[in-house]
Scaffold this active site. Structure first.
Site, mmCIF file in Angstrom:
data_model
loop_
_atom_site.group_PDB
_atom_site.id
_atom_site.type_symbol
_atom_site.label_atom_id
_atom_site.label_comp_id
_atom_site.label_asym_id
_atom_site.label_seq_id
_atom_site.Cartn_x
_atom_site.Cartn_y
_atom_site.Cartn_z
ATOM 1 N N CYS A 185 0.831 -1.208 0.000
ATOM 2 C CA CYS A 185 0.000 0.000 0.000
ATOM 3 C C CYS A 185 0.863 1.255 0.000
ATOM 4 O O CYS A 185 0.554 2.229 -0.686
ATOM 5 C CB CYS A 185 -0.922 0.025 1.220
ATOM 6 N N ARG A 215 -8.257 -4.640 -2.427
ATOM 7 C CA ARG A 215 -7.489 -3.699 -3.236
ATOM 8 C C ARG A 215 -8.328 -3.450 -4.494
ATOM 9 O O ARG A 215 -7.968 -3.847 -5.593
ATOM 10 C CB ARG A 215 -6.106 -4.284 -3.566
HETATM 11 C C1 BEZ Z 1 0.521 -4.526 1.876
HETATM 12 O O1 BEZ Z 1 1.723 -4.738 1.795
HETATM 13 O O2 BEZ Z 1 0.009 -3.510 1.435
HETATM 14 C C2 BEZ Z 1 -0.336 -5.576 2.515
HETATM 15 C C3 BEZ Z 1 0.150 -6.856 2.600
HETATM 16 C C4 BEZ Z 1 -0.628 -7.819 3.190
HETATM 17 C C5 BEZ Z 1 -1.881 -7.521 3.678
HETATM 18 C C6 BEZ Z 1 -2.364 -6.229 3.575
HETATM 19 C C7 BEZ Z 1 -1.593 -5.257 2.979
#
Ligand code: BEZ
Length: 210
Positions: free
Chosen positions: A49, A126
């Site tokens: 993110c 996402r």
């Molecule tokens: C992320 O790196 O954005 C992420 C990874 C695993 C779960 C949620 C977010």
């Protein structure tokens, strides 16, 4: 906000909502007349993110040039968003100025089908919604938590939607701005038999998109 029986689909009016965000209160319908990319992310302070927000903030002008606003959403609180944005500014030198909504009850995420009705958290989210100036959902993408979105592809989707609207045409596979579009196929049997070439009645380029 009403919870729909089924998540919205392409062609539906985007569910309207009001929410608190990092730039003050926001309302989806206030963006009518402009394009809007509404996207959810699983959580603040997570690696993928963070890279998405840095990349989107760096390309914010490219969205603005297309008459498109950006609006992000996650379950985290406004104060978590603020702390994360400060960390992003200090670490990467970019200020995220587009709104990030807090959605602690998941009421907005559920209205958009960004989380499964049975989910108790937003860990799998996402989602991206491309909403046109009439408030209609024109495209959606959904990526897993462990794969970041492609910002060039988000811009290409916007370019494609704007080009097909402008020309009343179709965008073929791998279309990019400047490439030819395709004409809408005909519905007339005489045109089918009169066409010089067997595919010409349904597969015809229109010339480069403006
Ligand atoms: C992320 O790196 O954005 C992420 C990874 C695993 C779960 C949620 C977010």
């Amino acid at each position: 906000m009403d919870q729909p029986a089924a998540p919205p689909r392409i062609g539906d009016l985007a569910p309207d909502f009001e929410a608190r965000s990092t730039v003050g209160p926001v309302r989806l319908s206030a963006h009518r007349g402009r394009w809007l990319v509404l996207f959810s992310h699983p959580a603040d302070f997570t690696p993928v993110c963070t890279t998405e927000f840095v990349a989107l903030a760096r390309e914010a002008d490219a969205f603005a040039r297309r008459g498109c606003d950006l609006m992000a959403l996650s379950v985290d609180s406004l104060f978590a968003h603020f702390a994360w944005l400060r960390m992003i500014r200090d670490r990467f030198g970019v200020e995220v100025r587009f709104p990030i909504i807090e959605d602690p009850t998941l009421v907005i995420a559920r209205a958009f089908g960004m989380v499964c009705a049975a989910d108790r958290d937003s860990g799998a989210v996402r989602s991206t919604f491309f909403i046109d100036p009439h408030g209609v959902i024109r495209a959606m993408t959904c990526y897993p938590a462990n794969l970041g979105r492609s910002i060039p592809e988000m811009l290409r989707i916007l370019d494609g939607l704007q080009a097909v609207d402008a020309k009343g045409a179709l965008a073929p596979a791998n279309w990019h701005p400047g490439d030819p579009l395709l004409e809408q196929p005909g519905h007339d049997l005489d045109a089918v038999f009169d066409a010089e070439e067997a595919t010409a009645w349904f597969l015809r380029e229109t010339g480069p998109a403006a």
